[in-house]
Design an enzyme around this catalytic site. Structure first.
Site, PDB file in Angstrom:
ATOM      1  CB  ALA A 189      -0.827  -0.085   1.206  1.00  0.00           C
ATOM      2  CD  GLU A 201      12.416  -8.202 -12.714  1.00  0.00           C
ATOM      3  OE1 GLU A 201      11.357  -7.901 -11.601  1.00  0.00           O
ATOM      4  OE2 GLU A 201      12.123  -7.842 -13.830  1.00  0.00           O
TER       5      GLU A 201
END
Ligand code: THU
Length: 133
Positions: free
Chosen positions: A51, A60
């Protein structure tokens, strides 16, 4: 570990599977990544949003953290796929992060098991930051 056609397919498949656990309620963009180590081990990871947006973890970096924290920093290749039909390049921060473990990492961007492109990290990040002169 040689990046054989068999391993490429295996890694791409693992990257698509990784999308299942993407946590992306804010963007709806799912990214799956899979790492192949020189010793032949495969790790899977996905993006994890937050959030507080800037705390979001890219797929990655999630997968690199999984491999390295399990004792595998000998990363040879990474496959990346998304739930959109295009080649998604790793962001700049992830390029630098990946270069920490292998500046010449093979990066496979996949749209499907048969539609993919392979790059060398050096092409995508020619001058990685380093503390060594
Ligand atoms: N994302 C990745 O997982 N990898 C990248 O290299 C760039 C962006 C994620 C972060 C966020 O959850 C979503 O994609 C949209 O930016």
């Amino acid at each position: 570990m040689i990046l054989t056609l068999k391993n490429i397919k295996k890694l791409i498949k693992a990257s698509f599977e990784s999308q299942e656990y993407a946590y992306s309620p804010y963007s709806g963009f799912k990214v799956g990544a899979a790492i192949l180590t020189r010793s032949g081990k495969i790790f899977k990871g996905a993006n994890i949003e937050c959030a507080s947006f800037s705390l979001t973890l890219c797929a990655e970096r999630t997968v690199t953290g999984k491999a390295v924290s399990e004792g595998y920093n000998d990363i040879a290749a990474i496959a990346i796929s998304t739930n959109k039909n295009y080649y998604a390049f790793p962001c700049g921060a992830c390029r630098q992060f990946l270069s920490e473990f292998n500046p010449e990492l093979k990066i496979i961007l996949a749209k499907s098991l048969t539609d993919y492109k392979i790059f060398n990290l050096k092409e995508l990040l020619p001058n990685n930051f380093t503390l060594k002169p």
